[in-house]
Design a protein around this motif. Structure first.
Motif, short mmCIF file in Angstrom:
data_model
loop_
_atom_site.label_atom_id
_atom_site.label_comp_id
_atom_site.label_asym_id
_atom_site.label_seq_id
_atom_site.Cartn_x
_atom_site.Cartn_y
_atom_site.Cartn_z
N ASP A 41 2.12 -9.41 0.75
CA ASP A 41 2.67 -9.71 2.01
C ASP A 41 3.81 -10.44 1.02
O ASP A 41 4.16 -11.49 -0.08
CB ASP A 41 0.92 -11.75 1.63
CG ASP A 41 2.27 -12.57 2.32
OD1 ASP A 41 3.35 -12.25 3.66
OD2 ASP A 41 1.26 -13.33 2.72
N SER A 89 -1.06 -4.14 1.77
CA SER A 89 0.07 -4.67 2.56
C SER A 89 -0.13 -5.57 0.99
O SER A 89 -1.04 -6.22 0.26
CB SER A 89 -1.05 -6.06 3.27
OG SER A 89 -1.30 -4.76 4.30
N ASN A 112 -1.66 -4.68 -6.59
CA ASN A 112 -1.27 -3.82 -5.88
C ASN A 112 -1.40 -2.04 -5.63
O ASN A 112 0.30 -1.84 -6.22
CB ASN A 112 0.28 -4.01 -4.91
CG ASN A 112 -0.06 -4.97 -4.69
OD1 ASN A 112 -0.93 -5.86 -3.94
ND2 ASN A 112 0.68 -6.67 -4.79
#
Length: 206
Positions: free
Chosen positions: A108, A106, A75
């Protein structure tokens, strides 16, 4: 207005990291595959001057456009109007205070109602509220969180917001006037409708 030094991270769950002779290791928060991200400005190998990650950051004052995620989840954080600063023996990412930002892909978090957010910060102004990290498409949405420093303009504090269907706020006393260095941790549990914030002194990372 904050500068990020020593690291910033978001992990699922109400995490209680182990301690020992070497102190806190953020990798502990992700050792069981917990979703999240960990950014570490003290580690030059994770910093790049371009968004593609081809030009490494090697010296103070150089722009930082990309910070690699050290959680193992990929990320990575793309930055605008940010630069490396190593004044005072503490490597940090310094923002321009009005048009700077950092955005990851994004992440999760739909599998959990709990989150732990921490950041090593050098707060250099209390003149306006400063967002350090947030998960939020908008303030009216459920399932969001925000860590701020200061939480309120012209108040020497920090704040953490966690929101399920109802927003919950944790705000420190005004005991942290800029310029100050702190590790700020926010813990949110939207199922338990609880939120907490903790502030500790920040020392040099290297």
């Amino acid at each position: 207005m904050p500068a990020i030094g020593c690291g910033i991270g978001v992990a699922f769950g109400l995490q209680v990291p182990r301690s020992g002779p070497a102190g806190f290791d953020p990798a502990q928060l992700f050792e069981n595959g917990e979703p999240g991200a960990w950014y570490d400005p003290s580690d030059l190998s994770t910093l790049f001057q371009d968004a593609a990650g081809t030009v490494p950051v090697t010296a103070s004052g150089q722009p930082v456009r990309l910070m690699r995620d050290k959680s193992g989840h990929g990320n990575d954080l793309t930055l605008t109007n940010a630069a490396l600063n190593d004044a005072g023996g503490l490597r940090s990412i310094v923002f321009n205070g009005f048009s700077a930002s950092g955005v990851s892909g994004s992440i999760d978090f739909t599998g959990t109602n709990q989150v732990t957010v921490w950041a090593g910060l050098r707060k250099i102004s209390d003149g306006s509220a400063g967002t350090v990290v947030e998960l939020s498409p908008g303030p009216a949405n459920s399932g969001i969180f925000t860590l701020s420093g200061p939480g309120t303009a012209n108040v020497a504090n920090y704040a953490f917001r966690s929101q399920g269907t109802t927003p919950r706020f944790a705000t420190t006393a005004a005991n942290f006037p800029a310029v100050t260095r702190n590790v700020v941790t926010g813990i949110g549990d939207i199922a338990g409708n609880s939120v907490a914030i903790r502030v500790s002194p920040l020392k040099a990372c290297d």
